[in-house]
Design a protein around this motif. Structure first.
Motif, PDB file in Angstrom:
ATOM      1  N   LEU A  33      -1.671   5.601  -6.982  1.00 54.94           N
ATOM      2  CA  LEU A  33      -1.641   4.193  -5.964  1.00 54.94           C
ATOM      3  C   LEU A  33      -2.716   3.493  -6.482  1.00 54.94           C
ATOM      4  O   LEU A  33      -3.392   3.775  -7.172  1.00 54.94           O
ATOM      5  N   GLU A  34      -2.571   1.922  -6.081  1.00 54.55           N
ATOM      6  CA  GLU A  34      -3.190   1.080  -6.627  1.00 54.55           C
ATOM      7  C   GLU A  34      -3.842   0.192  -5.255  1.00 54.55           C
ATOM      8  O   GLU A  34      -3.262   0.311  -4.332  1.00 54.55           O
ATOM      9  N   SER A  35      -4.869  -0.231  -5.499  1.00 61.05           N
ATOM     10  CA  SER A  35      -5.766  -0.998  -4.197  1.00 61.05           C
ATOM     11  C   SER A  35      -5.173  -2.663  -4.495  1.00 61.05           C
ATOM     12  O   SER A  35      -4.314  -2.869  -5.364  1.00 61.05           O
ATOM     13  N   VAL A  36      -5.121  -3.278  -3.362  1.00 58.05           N
ATOM     14  CA  VAL A  36      -4.943  -4.640  -3.574  1.00 58.05           C
ATOM     15  C   VAL A  36      -5.992  -5.436  -4.604  1.00 58.05           C
ATOM     16  O   VAL A  36      -7.053  -4.952  -4.709  1.00 58.05           O
ATOM     17  N   PRO A  37      -5.494  -6.200  -5.057  1.00 58.04           N
ATOM     18  CA  PRO A  37      -6.465  -7.085  -6.103  1.00 58.04           C
ATOM     19  C   PRO A  37      -7.807  -7.523  -5.364  1.00 58.04           C
ATOM     20  O   PRO A  37      -7.748  -7.950  -4.203  1.00 58.04           O
TER      21      PRO A  37
END
Length: 157
Positions: A135-139
């Motif tokens: 999963l990735e964070s928001v920029p």
């Protein structure tokens, strides 16, 4: 009392049936808040949660990715939960964790260390080591987090 223990021991030794239980890998279930640490800021915390049906400790990979999708291992700073043997207890529950990144040292891409710019659009990618899902964070940018400058990286590779 001795006869009870002797009976229990004989029953246990007499069992030749093995019960195999599948082990499912842990999962990253959320990547959330990103905050700077210190005044002036010296580190960045990212919050995430892990879930494992069996409650096994797990290793995680934390990467910093840029807008070109070039990702590298985030340089860990003191504090946070680290990346090795991260707990997932209580089992089958979203367990909160924090990874602390040292942006002055940037990220390790291949065999080189790459610095991060204050205005680079970055995001965290968190993955369980034995899994392919992540999963990735928001920029975010370091300037948005309050960084006006980055110190020199004084940690050896």
């Amino acid at each position: 009392m001795k006869t009870v223990w002797l009976f229990v021991l004989m029953v246990c030794l007499g069992c030749d049936e093995t019960i195999d239980v599948d082990n499912s890998p842990a999962q990253v279930t959320a990547v959330g808040g990103i905050t700077s640490v210190g005044s002036p800021p010296t580190a960045v915390d990212v919050e995430y949660t892990l879930r494992d049906l069996e409650g096994d400790d797990t290793d995680v990979l934390v990467q910093i990715c840029d807008e070109s999708d070039v990702c590298g291992a985030a340089w860990q700073s003191a504090g946070g939960d680290g990346t090795a043997r991260v707990t997932t207890v209580p089992f089958d529950t979203d367990v909160p964790h924090i990874f602390r990144w040292n942006p002055s040292c940037g990220r390790v891409v291949g065999s080189s260390v790459q610095a991060s710019g204050l205005d680079d659009s970055l995001r965290f990618r968190i993955q369980v080591a034995e899994s392919t899902s992540s999963l990735e964070s928001v920029p975010f940018t370091l300037r948005e987090l309050g960084f006006a400058a980055l110190a020199d990286c004084t940690e050896a590779l």
